[in-house]
Scaffold this motif. Structure first.
Motif, PDB file in Angstrom:
ATOM      1  N   PHE A 555     -10.655   9.237  34.247  1.00  0.00           N
ATOM      2  CA  PHE A 555     -11.308   6.923  34.744  1.00  0.00           C
ATOM      3  C   PHE A 555     -10.430   6.374  35.213  1.00  0.00           C
ATOM      4  N   LEU A 556      -9.710   6.649  33.720  1.00  0.00           N
ATOM      5  CA  LEU A 556      -8.143   5.401  34.273  1.00  0.00           C
ATOM      6  C   LEU A 556      -7.407   5.740  34.847  1.00  0.00           C
ATOM      7  N   LYS A 557      -7.336   7.262  35.714  1.00  0.00           N
ATOM      8  CA  LYS A 557      -6.286   7.125  35.755  1.00  0.00           C
ATOM      9  C   LYS A 557      -6.610   6.770  37.749  1.00  0.00           C
ATOM     10  N   ALA A 558      -7.864   8.199  37.354  1.00  0.00           N
ATOM     11  CA  ALA A 558      -8.610   7.805  38.953  1.00  0.00           C
ATOM     12  C   ALA A 558      -8.267   5.721  39.046  1.00  0.00           C
ATOM     13  N   ARG A 559      -8.543   4.695  38.349  1.00  0.00           N
ATOM     14  CA  ARG A 559      -8.535   3.216  38.378  1.00  0.00           C
ATOM     15  C   ARG A 559      -6.758   2.737  38.997  1.00  0.00           C
ATOM     16  N   GLY A 560      -6.202   4.118  38.565  1.00  0.00           N
ATOM     17  CA  GLY A 560      -5.014   2.924  38.924  1.00  0.00           C
ATOM     18  C   GLY A 560      -4.315   3.053  37.635  1.00  0.00           C
ATOM     19  N   ILE A 561      -5.217   2.479  36.536  1.00  0.00           N
ATOM     20  CA  ILE A 561      -4.861   2.156  35.048  1.00  0.00           C
ATOM     21  C   ILE A 561      -4.033   2.385  34.453  1.00  0.00           C
ATOM     22  N   ARG A 562      -2.247   2.022  34.464  1.00  0.00           N
ATOM     23  CA  ARG A 562      -1.570   2.874  33.672  1.00  0.00           C
ATOM     24  C   ARG A 562      -1.323   2.341  32.231  1.00  0.00           C
ATOM     25  N   LYS A 563      -1.482   1.250  32.409  1.00  0.00           N
ATOM     26  CA  LYS A 563      -2.195   0.778  30.817  1.00  0.00           C
ATOM     27  C   LYS A 563      -2.995   0.029  30.155  1.00  0.00           C
ATOM     28  N   VAL A 564      -3.333   0.533  28.715  1.00  0.00           N
ATOM     29  CA  VAL A 564      -4.761  -0.137  28.200  1.00  0.00           C
ATOM     30  C   VAL A 564      -3.974  -1.246  27.100  1.00  0.00           C
ATOM     31  N   ASP A 565      -3.723  -2.177  27.122  1.00  0.00           N
ATOM     32  CA  ASP A 565      -3.542  -3.308  26.451  1.00  0.00           C
ATOM     33  C   ASP A 565      -4.153  -3.507  25.362  1.00  0.00           C
ATOM     34  N   ALA A 566      -5.570  -3.014  24.440  1.00  0.00           N
ATOM     35  CA  ALA A 566      -5.835  -2.920  23.568  1.00  0.00           C
ATOM     36  C   ALA A 566      -7.206  -1.996  23.845  1.00  0.00           C
ATOM     37  N   LEU A 567      -7.168  -1.042  22.972  1.00  0.00           N
ATOM     38  CA  LEU A 567      -8.168  -0.215  22.690  1.00  0.00           C
ATOM     39  C   LEU A 567      -8.627  -0.251  21.316  1.00  0.00           C
ATOM     40  N   ILE A 568     -10.227  -1.375  22.009  1.00  0.00           N
ATOM     41  CA  ILE A 568     -11.077  -1.290  20.794  1.00  0.00           C
ATOM     42  C   ILE A 568     -11.532  -0.554  19.928  1.00  0.00           C
ATOM     43  N   LEU A 569     -11.665  -0.190  18.451  1.00  0.00           N
ATOM     44  CA  LEU A 569     -12.788   0.931  17.857  1.00  0.00           C
ATOM     45  C   LEU A 569     -13.084  -0.018  17.376  1.00  0.00           C
ATOM     46  N   SER A 570     -14.757   0.263  17.362  1.00  0.00           N
ATOM     47  CA  SER A 570     -15.633  -0.241  16.421  1.00  0.00           C
ATOM     48  C   SER A 570     -15.919  -0.266  15.516  1.00  0.00           C
ATOM     49  N   HIS A 571     -16.317   1.221  14.656  1.00  0.00           N
ATOM     50  CA  HIS A 571     -15.696   1.853  13.509  1.00  0.00           C
ATOM     51  C   HIS A 571     -15.659   3.663  13.590  1.00  0.00           C
ATOM     52  N   GLY A 572     -15.393   3.372  12.480  1.00  0.00           N
ATOM     53  CA  GLY A 572     -15.007   5.000  12.247  1.00  0.00           C
ATOM     54  C   GLY A 572     -15.756   6.899  12.391  1.00  0.00           C
ATOM     55  N   ASP A 573     -17.126   6.555  13.288  1.00  0.00           N
ATOM     56  CA  ASP A 573     -17.973   7.676  13.112  1.00  0.00           C
ATOM     57  C   ASP A 573     -17.025   8.445  14.773  1.00  0.00           C
TER      58      ASP A 573
END
Length: 769
Positions: A555-573
């Protein structure tokens, strides 16, 4: 005549692709007619319009004729296998034709390793009686995703997946006939190569000889694709031409006259098409070879380009849905470009320059289709192709064919030497590919262009090839046009004041992508994760599905997104973080954000230590701004809590629209949030814990008063999420509800004037203020 055939081919394509939802495509045909009004005769225009109208009507008629005659309650079927059965771990699939000519995709779950070995004795043409259940193929559930149902309908006229519960080679009878024998030889050849040759060589041999890529590691195939070399793994004109050229050369060398040699080639071409898998590119190359032989034998005066156009139109008449096949598109487009540019290529005396120009033209011609389907291209594709194409054509492919022939007719020591040599060669080539991938400025991700930019890019490339043939300063304008279109595609997001919040359908899990206005930042909240269990080696599939790699990254590639500024992980499940590794492999992530706590579990600590990105820990009441958008964490607090209740809760405001992302918190944490943050109002609420009854209390909803609720939940999940109680609470408050199990992916498009919500299933488009 050449121009007329060319224009007829263009009209046919427009006619096939025009549909009630894409009626505007006819405007491109009108533009073509307008700009060619002085160059083409009235008769040519009439032919073009007639062809367009014919295919406009013929395509839906053809599709309607291929409809299903079965009903969902069909359980017993009899028919024959019409594809080479594929075994992938405990999964077996093949195409199955019924007496009334309808084709099904048969799926079977293998129970034991012994049964797996027995089922390898099933062949093309075997007749079987099966019992089971019919299911509709799955549809695409995410934006830009792969629609398996449409793919089966267009490629094989398949409308049903038949899940059988009884399958045995002993209960099937052998088919007979020449075609069955050819497919059996192909299947046995693939098995023999897998058994007798080294693993690193067997996959490549089966690919180059039989067009079977199943033995090549998925990561290696992705390397070929990213470097623009995937065409070398598809049997096409390059391979067919090399094989036929070798046969023709050998026949001439042993004294067979030219005419006889051409008749022999005509006889063996159908066999080659079947043995190499019969893909669209193989059929095109085979038919082209047939026409070339016939033209030479009967001394027919017809240009090569006209031959290609005639084959193109003939295949579309036979099956108009060929036009949707990527291999079909690339095969004809590249071949047409090389034929039309042959003057430019052949006027060079240097063989090196001919190769350079040919590779460049092929890359240029394929670029629009590559960008549309794969969203990216490699700067190193051209130089790497210049190395690989001649080496593969002149050395590797003949050596592979020779090794296989020697394997069939001579004892081990003879062919073993060539086998070892080929293994070393492929190892060196693949090591070289890995090295190239590490070079800077390699793959550039553009995203999928809209139709207007796609048309502009294709037209610019076409004008470039024309200008190149004429030479001089004419190249400047088309080059500027190409740079302009690519520049718009690259930088348009940075000029767009819209924001996008997308809830991806990752099954029973969460994954949300936030794109801020002007693409100032991109945040991903969670990656989903499919829970897997340890299996015996024979049960393992060649490639495991990964939500981070196969859904989020795509999905990110299709949107032309080359970089994610932050990957926010809500918790460890696992259903929130299971796709992290897959995402990190595909997309650059600047930092990972995780909830701060003194009570992290050992598994969480171990997981975070293994991540290849900087980690930032946040607790509650941390705020930041990006442009006009604001962010604030509302959880976790300092108290010792369960993993779910330590979820990082994020309150976001974009263009005046507020969002609350809640992870898997329960009603106790909800109560603490509304207590610590009185007056909190939320326009868009991500329902906690997939709609579990333990979350989303009435008091919480009364306080925040959401207009819209989004539930990330798996279809037919075993937890029966979302709870009917939660749904009733939302409906009582007239909250609009969106669920990924029903609507698939959900995209909220936010502008300064309001928001618009689009879903994949069904294709709603709802405007709200």
């Amino acid at each position: 005549m050449k121009i007329q055939i060319h224009t007829i081919a263009i009209a046919a394509i427009f006619g096939i692709f025009t549909s009630p939802s894409q009626w505007w495509l006819c405007s491109f045909l009108i533009l073509h007619l307008f700009f060619t009004r002085h160059r083409l005769s009235v008769f040519a225009h009439i032919l073009m319009v007639s062809t367009y109208l014919f295919f406009l009507v013929y395509t839906p008629f053809y599709i309607s004729q291929q409809g299903t005659q079965l009903t969902p309650n069909t359980s017993m079927i009899t028919g024959k296998i019409i594809s080479t059965p594929v075994i992938d771990g405990k999964h077996m699939t093949f195409h199955f034709k019924l007496p009334h000519k309808e084709t099904l995709m048969v799926n079977y779950q293998i129970q034991t390793e012994i049964e797996q070995k027995q089922l390898r004795k099933l062949y093309y043409g075997d007749r079987c009686s099966l019992s089971g259940t019919l299911e509709r193929p799955p549809v695409n559930r995410n934006f830009y995703g792969f629609d398996y149902r449409t793919y089966l309908e267009r490629s094989s006229n398949i409308h049903w997946i038949y899940k059988t519960n009884n399958l045995s080679s002993r209960e099937c009878t052998r088919g007979n006939g020449l075609l069955v024998s050819l497919y059996r030889f192909r299947q046995n050849g693939i098995i023999l190569i897998n058994e007798e040759f080294p693993k690193e060589l067997s996959g490549m041999m089966n690919t180059l000889i039989f067009g079977d890529r199943s033995g090549i590691d998925e990561s290696l195939q992705e390397q070929y694709q990213s470097l623009g070399l995937i065409h070398l793994l598809a049997v096409s004109g390059l391979h067919i031409g090399t094989i036929l050229g070798l046969f023709y050369f050998l026949m001439i060398r042993i004294g067979i006259v030219k005419e006889t040699a051409l008749w022999v080639l005509l006889l063996i071409i159908p066999f080659i098409i079947v043995l190499t898998g019969g893909a669209a590119s193989v059929i095109r190359a085979g038919l082209m070879a047939v026409v070339v032989c016939l033209v030479a034998l009967f001394r027919i005066k017809i240009t090569t380009f006209s031959q290609l156009c005639m084959i193109f139109l003939g295949l579309l008449l036979y099956k108009p849905t060929f036009a949707y096949n990527i291999g079909f598109q690339l095969s004809f487009l590249i071949t047409a470009s090389l034929i039309l540019s042959s003057k430019v290529i052949l006027r060079e005396i240097s063989l090196f320059r001919q190769l350079l120009y040919g590779s460049f033209i092929a890359q240029l011609a394929s670029l629009p289709i590559v960008i549309w389907n794969f969203y990216e291209f490699s700067f190193w594709s051209l130089p790497v192709n210049m190395i690989f194409i001649p080496f593969m054509t002149v050395f590797l492919l003949p050596c592979v064919l020779t090794t296989f022939c020697m394997f069939l007719f001579f004892p081990f020591p003879v062919w073993g030497i060539l086998s070892d040599l080929l293994s070393v060669c492929f190892k060196i080539l693949h090591a070289f590919m890995q090295w190239v991938e590490t070079l800077p400025i390699g793959v550039i991700t553009l995203g999928r262009p809209n139709v207007i930019l796609m048309f502009g890019l294709s037209l610019s490339f076409y004008l470039f090839l024309i200008a190149w043939e004429k030479g001089g300063k004419r190249l400047i304008s088309p080059c500027l046009c190409i740079l302009l279109v690519l520049g718009i595609q690259l930088y348009y997001p940075k000029m767009n004041d819209k924001a996008f919040v997308t809830f991806l359908d990752v099954g029973q899990g969460d994954s949300i992508v936030i794109e801020l206005p002007y693409r100032r930042a991109v945040y991903v909240i969670d990656t989903g994760g499919a829970i897997t269990f340890k299996k015996e080696e024979w049960m393992e599939r060649r490639r495991k599905f990964d939500t981070g790699e196969d859904i989020v990254a795509e999905f990110l590639k299709a949107r032309g997104i080359r970089k994610v500024d932050a990957l926010i992980l809500s918790h460890g499940d696992f259903d929130h973080i299971g796709g992290v590794d897959g995402l990190l492999k595909k997309v650059k992530v600047e930092r990972i954000v995780y909830g701060k706590s003194d009570h992290l579990e050992a598994s969480e600590v171990e997981f975070l230590k293994g991540l290849d990105a900087p980690i930032v820990f946040l607790n509650e009441n941390i705020s930041w701004r990006v442009g006009s958008s604001s962010f604030q964490t509302l959880n976790p607090g300092q108290a010792k809590e369960s993993r779910n209740n330590r979820s990082l809760v994020l309150f976001v405001k974009i263009h005046g629209n507020s969002f609350l992302f809640t992870g898997d918190i329960d009603q106790r944490v909800e109560a603490r949030i509304i207590s610590h943050y009185p007056g909190l109002k939320v326009d868009n609420l991500k329902i906690a814990h997939h709609g579990s009854e333990s979350s989303t209390s009435s008091s919480f909803l009364n306080e925040i008063n959401p207009q819209t609720a989004f539930i990330s939940v798996g279809e037919n999940n075993r937890y029966n999420h979302p709870s009917t109680t939660v749904i009733e609470r939302l409906e009582e408050r007239r909250t609009d509800i969106y669920r990924t199990d029903r609507q698939g992916g959900i995209m909220v498009i936010i502008t300064p004037e309001g928001k618009r919500i689009s879903t994949v299933l069904p294709k709603d488009d709802i405007n709200t203020k």
